[in-house]
Design a protein around this motif. Structure first.
Motif, PDB file in Angstrom:
ATOM      1  N   ASN A  74       0.828  -1.217   0.000  1.00 56.35           N
ATOM      2  CA  ASN A  74       0.000   0.000   0.000  1.00 56.35           C
ATOM      3  C   ASN A  74       0.857   1.261   0.000  1.00 56.35           C
ATOM      4  N   GLU A  75       1.920   1.259   0.802  1.00 60.48           N
ATOM      5  CA  GLU A  75       2.833   2.403   0.850  1.00 60.48           C
ATOM      6  C   GLU A  75       3.508   2.610  -0.505  1.00 60.48           C
ATOM      7  N   ILE A  76       3.897   1.524  -1.123  1.00 56.11           N
ATOM      8  CA  ILE A  76       4.529   1.594  -2.448  1.00 56.11           C
ATOM      9  C   ILE A  76       3.563   2.204  -3.467  1.00 56.11           C
ATOM     10  N   LYS A  77       2.322   1.734  -3.448  1.00 55.03           N
ATOM     11  CA  LYS A  77       1.322   2.238  -4.394  1.00 55.03           C
ATOM     12  C   LYS A  77       1.062   3.732  -4.195  1.00 55.03           C
ATOM     13  N   GLN A  78       1.012   4.161  -2.929  1.00 57.79           N
ATOM     14  CA  GLN A  78       0.723   5.562  -2.631  1.00 57.79           C
ATOM     15  C   GLN A  78       1.826   6.493  -3.112  1.00 57.79           C
ATOM     16  N   LYS A  79       3.066   6.037  -3.068  1.00 57.65           N
ATOM     17  CA  LYS A  79       4.188   6.918  -3.384  1.00 57.65           C
ATOM     18  C   LYS A  79       4.737   6.739  -4.802  1.00 57.65           C
ATOM     19  N   ARG A  80       4.154   5.821  -5.527  1.00 57.22           N
ATOM     20  CA  ARG A  80       4.541   5.640  -6.919  1.00 57.22           C
ATOM     21  C   ARG A  80       3.962   6.770  -7.780  1.00 57.22           C
ATOM     22  N   SER A 113       4.325   8.504 -12.115  1.00 60.57           N
ATOM     23  CA  SER A 113       4.666   8.125 -13.495  1.00 60.57           C
ATOM     24  C   SER A 113       6.177   8.106 -13.729  1.00 60.57           C
ATOM     25  N   HIS A 114       6.949   8.703 -12.798  1.00 59.76           N
ATOM     26  CA  HIS A 114       8.407   8.731 -12.925  1.00 59.76           C
ATOM     27  C   HIS A 114       9.085   7.565 -12.194  1.00 59.76           C
ATOM     28  N   THR A 115       8.301   6.765 -11.474  1.00 64.12           N
ATOM     29  CA  THR A 115       8.877   5.665 -10.703  1.00 64.12           C
ATOM     30  C   THR A 115       9.357   4.568 -11.637  1.00 64.12           C
ATOM     31  N   LYS A 116      10.632   4.251 -11.541  1.00 67.42           N
ATOM     32  CA  LYS A 116      11.218   3.242 -12.423  1.00 67.42           C
ATOM     33  C   LYS A 116      11.687   1.996 -11.667  1.00 67.42           C
ATOM     34  N   ALA A 117      11.929   2.118 -10.350  1.00 73.49           N
ATOM     35  CA  ALA A 117      12.473   0.969  -9.632  1.00 73.49           C
ATOM     36  C   ALA A 117      12.115   1.041  -8.149  1.00 73.49           C
ATOM     37  N   LEU A 118      12.144  -0.119  -7.531  1.00 78.37           N
ATOM     38  CA  LEU A 118      11.994  -0.270  -6.087  1.00 78.37           C
ATOM     39  C   LEU A 118      13.196  -1.041  -5.569  1.00 78.37           C
ATOM     40  N   ILE A 119      13.806  -0.528  -4.504  1.00 80.99           N
ATOM     41  CA  ILE A 119      14.855  -1.273  -3.797  1.00 80.99           C
ATOM     42  C   ILE A 119      14.296  -1.677  -2.434  1.00 80.99           C
ATOM     43  N   GLU A 170       6.612  -8.335  -5.578  1.00 83.29           N
ATOM     44  CA  GLU A 170       7.293  -8.746  -6.797  1.00 83.29           C
ATOM     45  C   GLU A 170       6.314  -8.821  -7.967  1.00 83.29           C
ATOM     46  N   GLN A 171       5.150  -9.398  -7.733  1.00 82.01           N
ATOM     47  CA  GLN A 171       4.144  -9.516  -8.791  1.00 82.01           C
ATOM     48  C   GLN A 171       3.646  -8.145  -9.233  1.00 82.01           C
ATOM     49  N   TRP A 172       3.395  -7.242  -8.265  1.00 83.59           N
ATOM     50  CA  TRP A 172       2.916  -5.896  -8.593  1.00 83.59           C
ATOM     51  C   TRP A 172       3.963  -5.138  -9.417  1.00 83.59           C
ATOM     52  N   CYS A 173       5.228  -5.246  -9.048  1.00 83.45           N
ATOM     53  CA  CYS A 173       6.292  -4.581  -9.812  1.00 83.45           C
ATOM     54  C   CYS A 173       6.341  -5.115 -11.236  1.00 83.45           C
ATOM     55  N   ARG A 174       6.208  -6.419 -11.377  1.00 82.70           N
ATOM     56  CA  ARG A 174       6.243  -7.018 -12.718  1.00 82.70           C
ATOM     57  C   ARG A 174       5.072  -6.512 -13.560  1.00 82.70           C
ATOM     58  N   ASN A 202       3.436  -3.782 -13.255  1.00 85.29           N
ATOM     59  CA  ASN A 202       3.475  -2.335 -13.476  1.00 85.29           C
ATOM     60  C   ASN A 202       4.796  -1.870 -14.096  1.00 85.29           C
ATOM     61  N   HIS A 203       5.588  -2.822 -14.569  1.00 77.45           N
ATOM     62  CA  HIS A 203       6.839  -2.520 -15.284  1.00 77.45           C
ATOM     63  C   HIS A 203       7.786  -1.652 -14.446  1.00 77.45           C
ATOM     64  N   ILE A 204       7.882  -2.007 -13.170  1.00 77.10           N
ATOM     65  CA  ILE A 204       8.812  -1.349 -12.248  1.00 77.10           C
ATOM     66  C   ILE A 204       9.888  -2.366 -11.866  1.00 77.10           C
ATOM     67  N   PHE A 205      11.138  -1.991 -12.059  1.00 82.35           N
ATOM     68  CA  PHE A 205      12.227  -2.898 -11.711  1.00 82.35           C
ATOM     69  C   PHE A 205      12.278  -3.095 -10.197  1.00 82.35           C
ATOM     70  N   PHE A 206      12.528  -4.329  -9.781  1.00 82.74           N
ATOM     71  CA  PHE A 206      12.584  -4.679  -8.363  1.00 82.74           C
ATOM     72  C   PHE A 206      13.993  -5.172  -8.051  1.00 82.74           C
ATOM     73  N   ILE A 207      14.714  -4.407  -7.217  1.00 78.90           N
ATOM     74  CA  ILE A 207      16.059  -4.770  -6.770  1.00 78.90           C
ATOM     75  C   ILE A 207      15.988  -5.164  -5.299  1.00 78.90           C
ATOM     76  N   GLU A 208      16.485  -6.338  -4.975  1.00 80.71           N
ATOM     77  CA  GLU A 208      16.528  -6.807  -3.593  1.00 80.71           C
ATOM     78  C   GLU A 208      17.910  -6.501  -3.013  1.00 80.71           C
ATOM     79  N   ASP A 209      17.973  -5.511  -2.134  1.00 80.90           N
ATOM     80  CA  ASP A 209      19.221  -5.213  -1.431  1.00 80.90           C
ATOM     81  C   ASP A 209      19.319  -6.178  -0.249  1.00 80.90           C
TER      82      ASP A 209
END
Length: 368
Positions: A117-123, A125-131, A146-150, A152-159
């Motif tokens: 929910n937090e990710i969705k609220q702060k995304r 049109s300029h959001t390209k990736a999530l770490i 992971e599924q939502w990023c896929r 919505n075409h947002i790269f998902f990096i696991e730090d």
């Protein structure tokens, strides 16, 4: 008895394993290949298998791993990258180095996880990736994220710098998203004698690009783009591979000490112990308690010969480093509270039982 218990057990680690480490050093140095030897490929193959990934590229640090990951995904100026506000500085510095705009996420109440929910609220049109940043030797189930990023075409990096060895429903940390990054600096459960990191991916093009990037953009006998010099030595690879072969034993020893802490301290009302569920394992890379009396408790423990640490004293956007950069940080509530409550206790396999009991007894005698 007067105690002097260090927070890190690195000196003890070397003393306990000096014979094996010196053998590894001799074997590595005597063959005349200090860089780019077969040991590098052996380690990369082993860590990729362990984390259920197709490809692994070792680099000079996890900071470089994060930076190279963003470069390989084409993240740059004008792009936004979502990240937790409570983390080590390298998560942020990698974003700033590529010229992107960090957008800070709050953590969920009572733990160190981020919410969809937090990710969705702060995304935007300029959001390209999530770490994502699993902290202290545990993580969360990233399946929905992971599924939502896929979708919505947002790269998902696991730090996953702190999460090697963690499993979520039998899926290992290091296997999530487009790219995962792991650290081998001296504080980690398996570590180099210096710095080191690895990038894990299932994407062959990312793998090939980062392999070139780590050594001056070299492809075969040609330099095809501007790159970097970010490699580990053959000795470091050999040392890491030896530890990886014993990682289950290392984790079991850490878990045993953590369970001792939990058993001894569970009745205390002025501290909150680490939480973990049955479907998420915990390696206890750090044993982090929370207390509203953190600063007083820290002084009490240090007065009794126990070195403790605070991870982390500030949110990422509180550092003066970021003052000259564009960023977004709105409605950060729960993460803010953590900075005044978290306290890391010593935990490493070489910590003796008497030392463990001394730490617990000192906490029990603390008067808030």
């Amino acid at each position: 008895m007067n105690y002097s218990i260090p927070y890190y057990g690195l000196k003890r680690f070397y003393e306990q394993h000096a014979f094996v480490i010196q053998q590894l050093l001799h074997k590595s140095f005597s063959n005349g290949f200090f860089l780019d030897g077969k040991e590098i490929e052996e380690f990369e193959h082993a860590i990729a298998q362990y984390c259920h990934r197709k490809y692994a590229v070792s680099v000079g640090s996890c900071t470089d791993a994060l930076y190279f990951s963003l470069l390989s995904l084409g993240i740059g100026k004008g792009d936004e990258v979502l990240l937790p506000s409570f983390s080590f500085i390298s998560t942020l510095s990698a974003i700033l180095r590529v010229g992107a705009c960090p957008v800070f996420l709050d953590l969920q109440k009572n733990d160190f996880s981020i919410s969809l929910n937090e990710i969705k609220q702060k995304r935007t049109s300029h959001t390209k990736a999530l770490i994502s940043v699993p902290l202290f030797g545990s993580t969360q189930d990233y399946s929905e994220i992971e599924q939502w990023c896929r979708e919505n075409h947002i790269f998902f990096i696991e730090d996953a710098a702190q999460a090697l060895g963690v499993n979520i429903n039998n899926r290992p940390s290091g296997s999530w998203g487009n790219i995962s990054c792991i650290s081998f600096d001296p504080s980690k459960i398996i570590h180099a004698f210096g710095t080191g990191g690895v990038i894990l991916t299932d994407d062959y093009s990312i793998y090939q690009y980062i392999k070139q990037l780590r050594y001056h953009g070299k492809k075969e006998n040609n330099f095809i783009h501007v790159g970097f010099n970010s490699r580990i030595s053959t000795f470091q690879a050999k040392l890491l591979l030896w530890q990886l072969e014993h990682i289950n034993s290392i984790i079991n020893q850490r878990q045993s000490i953590a369970h001792k802490y939990i058993h001894e301290l569970s009745s205390l009302l002025f501290i909150e112990l680490p939480k973990f569920s049955t479907n998420v394992s915990h390696t206890f890379h750090k044993f982090v308690i929370k207390s509203p009396f953190r600063d007083l408790l820290k002084k009490h423990l240090e007065a009794n010969g126990i070195q403790v640490m605070v991870h982390y004293p500030k949110l990422l956007f509180d550092y003066s480093l970021i003052n000259s950069y564009s960023f977004r940080a709105e409605q950060i509530l729960h993460a803010r509270q953590l900075t005044s409550e978290v306290l890391s206790l010593p935990l490493y396999p070489e910590l003796t039982e008497n030392e463990q009991l001394h730490i617990c007894n000192c906490i029990k005698t603390f008067k808030p």
